[in-house]
Motif scaffolding. Structure first.
Motif, PDB file in Angstrom:
ATOM      1  N   ILE A 264      11.404  -6.093   1.858  1.00 55.88           N
ATOM      2  CA  ILE A 264      10.328  -6.321   0.892  1.00 55.88           C
ATOM      3  C   ILE A 264      10.117  -5.074   0.051  1.00 55.88           C
ATOM      4  O   ILE A 264      10.045  -5.140  -1.188  1.00 55.88           O
ATOM      5  CB  ILE A 264       9.024  -6.712   1.617  1.00 55.88           C
ATOM      6  N   GLU A 265      10.031  -3.929   0.703  1.00 57.95           N
ATOM      7  CA  GLU A 265       9.832  -2.681  -0.037  1.00 57.95           C
ATOM      8  C   GLU A 265      10.993  -2.418  -0.996  1.00 57.95           C
ATOM      9  O   GLU A 265      10.789  -2.052  -2.160  1.00 57.95           O
ATOM     10  CB  GLU A 265       9.687  -1.501   0.926  1.00 57.95           C
ATOM     11  N   LEU A 266      12.210  -2.628  -0.533  1.00 59.32           N
ATOM     12  CA  LEU A 266      13.389  -2.410  -1.366  1.00 59.32           C
ATOM     13  C   LEU A 266      13.346  -3.283  -2.610  1.00 59.32           C
ATOM     14  O   LEU A 266      13.549  -2.800  -3.743  1.00 59.32           O
ATOM     15  CB  LEU A 266      14.654  -2.706  -0.559  1.00 59.32           C
ATOM     16  N   MET A 267      13.089  -4.577  -2.427  1.00 63.24           N
ATOM     17  CA  MET A 267      13.117  -5.496  -3.562  1.00 63.24           C
ATOM     18  C   MET A 267      11.969  -5.227  -4.538  1.00 63.24           C
ATOM     19  O   MET A 267      12.141  -5.315  -5.759  1.00 63.24           O
ATOM     20  CB  MET A 267      13.095  -6.938  -3.069  1.00 63.24           C
ATOM     21  N   VAL A 268      10.799  -4.890  -4.017  1.00 65.02           N
ATOM     22  CA  VAL A 268       9.669  -4.599  -4.898  1.00 65.02           C
ATOM     23  C   VAL A 268       9.939  -3.345  -5.716  1.00 65.02           C
ATOM     24  O   VAL A 268       9.692  -3.313  -6.931  1.00 65.02           O
ATOM     25  CB  VAL A 268       8.377  -4.453  -4.073  1.00 65.02           C
ATOM     26  N   ARG A 269      10.462  -2.311  -5.085  1.00 66.57           N
ATOM     27  CA  ARG A 269      10.759  -1.075  -5.826  1.00 66.57           C
ATOM     28  C   ARG A 269      11.834  -1.321  -6.890  1.00 66.57           C
ATOM     29  O   ARG A 269      11.754  -0.804  -8.005  1.00 66.57           O
ATOM     30  CB  ARG A 269      11.172   0.033  -4.871  1.00 66.57           C
ATOM     31  N   GLN A 270      12.828  -2.127  -6.567  1.00 65.91           N
ATOM     32  CA  GLN A 270      13.867  -2.447  -7.533  1.00 65.91           C
ATOM     33  C   GLN A 270      13.299  -3.258  -8.704  1.00 65.91           C
ATOM     34  O   GLN A 270      13.664  -3.044  -9.874  1.00 65.91           O
ATOM     35  CB  GLN A 270      14.997  -3.224  -6.863  1.00 65.91           C
ATOM     36  N   CYS A 271      12.402  -4.171  -8.391  1.00 66.44           N
ATOM     37  CA  CYS A 271      11.785  -4.984  -9.435  1.00 66.44           C
ATOM     38  C   CYS A 271      10.930  -4.126 -10.362  1.00 66.44           C
ATOM     39  O   CYS A 271      10.966  -4.282 -11.586  1.00 66.44           O
ATOM     40  CB  CYS A 271      10.947  -6.088  -8.795  1.00 66.44           C
ATOM     41  N   LEU A 272      10.168  -3.208  -9.792  1.00 67.55           N
ATOM     42  CA  LEU A 272       9.332  -2.328 -10.614  1.00 67.55           C
ATOM     43  C   LEU A 272      10.186  -1.404 -11.476  1.00 67.55           C
ATOM     44  O   LEU A 272       9.837  -1.102 -12.623  1.00 67.55           O
ATOM     45  CB  LEU A 272       8.403  -1.512  -9.717  1.00 67.55           C
ATOM     46  N   GLU A 273      11.304  -0.970 -10.940  1.00 65.99           N
ATOM     47  CA  GLU A 273      12.179  -0.045 -11.666  1.00 65.99           C
ATOM     48  C   GLU A 273      12.969  -0.752 -12.760  1.00 65.99           C
ATOM     49  O   GLU A 273      13.119  -0.226 -13.874  1.00 65.99           O
ATOM     50  CB  GLU A 273      13.140   0.637 -10.691  1.00 65.99           C
ATOM     51  N   ASN A 274      13.476  -1.948 -12.464  1.00 61.36           N
ATOM     52  CA  ASN A 274      14.391  -2.624 -13.376  1.00 61.36           C
ATOM     53  C   ASN A 274      13.770  -3.763 -14.165  1.00 61.36           C
ATOM     54  O   ASN A 274      14.341  -4.211 -15.161  1.00 61.36           O
ATOM     55  CB  ASN A 274      15.591  -3.166 -12.583  1.00 61.36           C
ATOM     56  N   GLY A 275      12.620  -4.268 -13.708  1.00 60.95           N
ATOM     57  CA  GLY A 275      12.029  -5.431 -14.342  1.00 60.95           C
ATOM     58  C   GLY A 275      12.801  -6.696 -14.018  1.00 60.95           C
ATOM     59  O   GLY A 275      13.799  -6.674 -13.289  1.00 60.95           O
ATOM     60  N   LEU A 276      12.335  -7.815 -14.559  1.00 62.86           N
ATOM     61  CA  LEU A 276      13.000  -9.108 -14.377  1.00 62.86           C
ATOM     62  C   LEU A 276      13.297  -9.710 -15.744  1.00 62.86           C
ATOM     63  O   LEU A 276      12.586  -9.443 -16.717  1.00 62.86           O
ATOM     64  CB  LEU A 276      12.103 -10.068 -13.588  1.00 62.86           C
TER      65      LEU A 276
ATOM     66  N   ASN B  26       0.821  -1.221   0.000  1.00 65.37           N
ATOM     67  CA  ASN B  26       0.000   0.000   0.000  1.00 65.37           C
ATOM     68  C   ASN B  26       0.851   1.266   0.000  1.00 65.37           C
ATOM     69  O   ASN B  26       0.352   2.339  -0.349  1.00 65.37           O
ATOM     70  CB  ASN B  26      -0.949   0.009   1.203  1.00 65.37           C
ATOM     71  N   THR B  27       2.114   1.156   0.360  1.00 66.89           N
ATOM     72  CA  THR B  27       3.009   2.323   0.311  1.00 66.89           C
ATOM     73  C   THR B  27       3.616   2.502  -1.076  1.00 66.89           C
ATOM     74  O   THR B  27       4.285   3.501  -1.331  1.00 66.89           O
ATOM     75  CB  THR B  27       4.157   2.181   1.336  1.00 66.89           C
ATOM     76  N   ILE B  28       3.370   1.524  -1.969  1.00 70.04           N
ATOM     77  CA  ILE B  28       4.034   1.530  -3.269  1.00 70.04           C
ATOM     78  C   ILE B  28       3.061   1.716  -4.427  1.00 70.04           C
ATOM     79  O   ILE B  28       3.361   2.424  -5.391  1.00 70.04           O
ATOM     80  CB  ILE B  28       4.818   0.212  -3.461  1.00 70.04           C
ATOM     81  N   GLY B  29       1.901   1.088  -4.358  1.00 68.40           N
ATOM     82  CA  GLY B  29       1.008   1.129  -5.501  1.00 68.40           C
ATOM     83  C   GLY B  29      -0.439   0.910  -5.134  1.00 68.40           C
ATOM     84  O   GLY B  29      -0.828   0.925  -3.965  1.00 68.40           O
TER      85      GLY B  29
END
Length: 258
Positions: A151-163, A29-32
């Motif tokens: 969790i927040e760090l990894m999710v933000r990195q995933c959204l920014e960089n993709g997989l 909820n803090t991200i999207g």
């Protein structure tokens, strides 16, 4: 929903009211913009099971007041939840699917049994970046607080960089206080297994029944594995591919006289 925020699908295998998923929802909820589609009861160790010989129920619910996410409780498996979300409940494809936080380990061989990880894998098969999160604590009173910032760090990195195409992430947290977590290690899956046993019993009517038990055996001494990382105070991150082809074996099999 806001067009500026990513759409995040949240699911799990412990059930929609489990503390782990409530923690994950709080962070998302803090991200999207968050939509939750999760089983109405525990579905642990369901793997990639789907419902084909029964009907599915899916009800809009409100588990916690004062929170903005939209939530659906589903009678099916974790994979059913992802399929229903994408095909019936959402008006657009999610930017990310997160699954968990599972109560208990999904490292090493456990990944193939895990409903948590199968939900993430299902999302990955249809082009949705996905992460499965697990904590090495089966208790309903498990402390998820130390995992939140990671969790927040990894999710933000995933959204920014993709997989990479065809890849989802399997993330496991050690059962440690925040001050004792040493950091994050990207690892390979340890080559370990379960030595299973069945506890055979007899019910009052004279009918035999069985409880599955077993011992986890890790003979992999590599220091680049998820088991090593978790035993030494690190969060393990294993990139998992859902293409199960053993590419290295194709040439060997082609030498057979067939």
């Amino acid at each position: 929903m806001s067009k500026k925020k990513p759409l995040i699908l949240v699911t799990n295998d412990d059930g929609i009211t489990a503390p782990g998923i409530r923690t994950l929802i709080e962070v998302m909820n803090t991200i999207g913009d968050v939509v939750v589609v999760a089983p109405d009861a525990p579905q642990s160790a369901m793997g990639h099971a789907i419902t084909i010989n029964d009907i599915l129920y899916c009800n809009k619910v409100k588990v916690a007041e004062g929170q903005p996410q939209t939530e659906y409780s589903c009678s099916g498996t974790p994979v059913d939840c992802v399929k229903l979300a994408v095909n019936e409940l959402l008006d657009r494809k999610p930017d990310l699917c997160v699954s968990g936080v599972n109560h208990g380990s999904n490292s090493s061989i456990n990944v193939i049994y895990s409903g948590t990880m199968s939900a993430a894998v299902e999302a990955g098969t249809i082009g949705i970046p996905a992460i499965g999160f697990s904590l090495l604590d089966y208790s309903l009173e498990a402390d998820f607080e130390p995992a939140k910032k990671y969790i927040e760090l990894m999710v933000r990195q995933c959204l920014e960089n993709g997989l990479p195409e065809g890849v989802v992430l399997n993330v496991n947290f050690p059962k440690l206080s925040a001050s004792k977590i040493k950091g994050i290690k990207v690892c390979r899956q340890a080559n370990a297994h379960w030595e299973e046993k069945f506890d055979k019993r007899t019910n009052p009517l004279g009918r035999d029944y069985y409880w599955l038990t077993g011992e986890f055996i890790n003979k992999d001494k590599g220091e680049d594995t998820d088991e090593w990382a978790l035993e030494h105070g690190y969060i393990s991150v294993v990139p998992v591919q859902y293409d199960l082809t053993a590419h290295h074996a194709i040439q060997t099999i082609n030498t057979w006289d067939m």
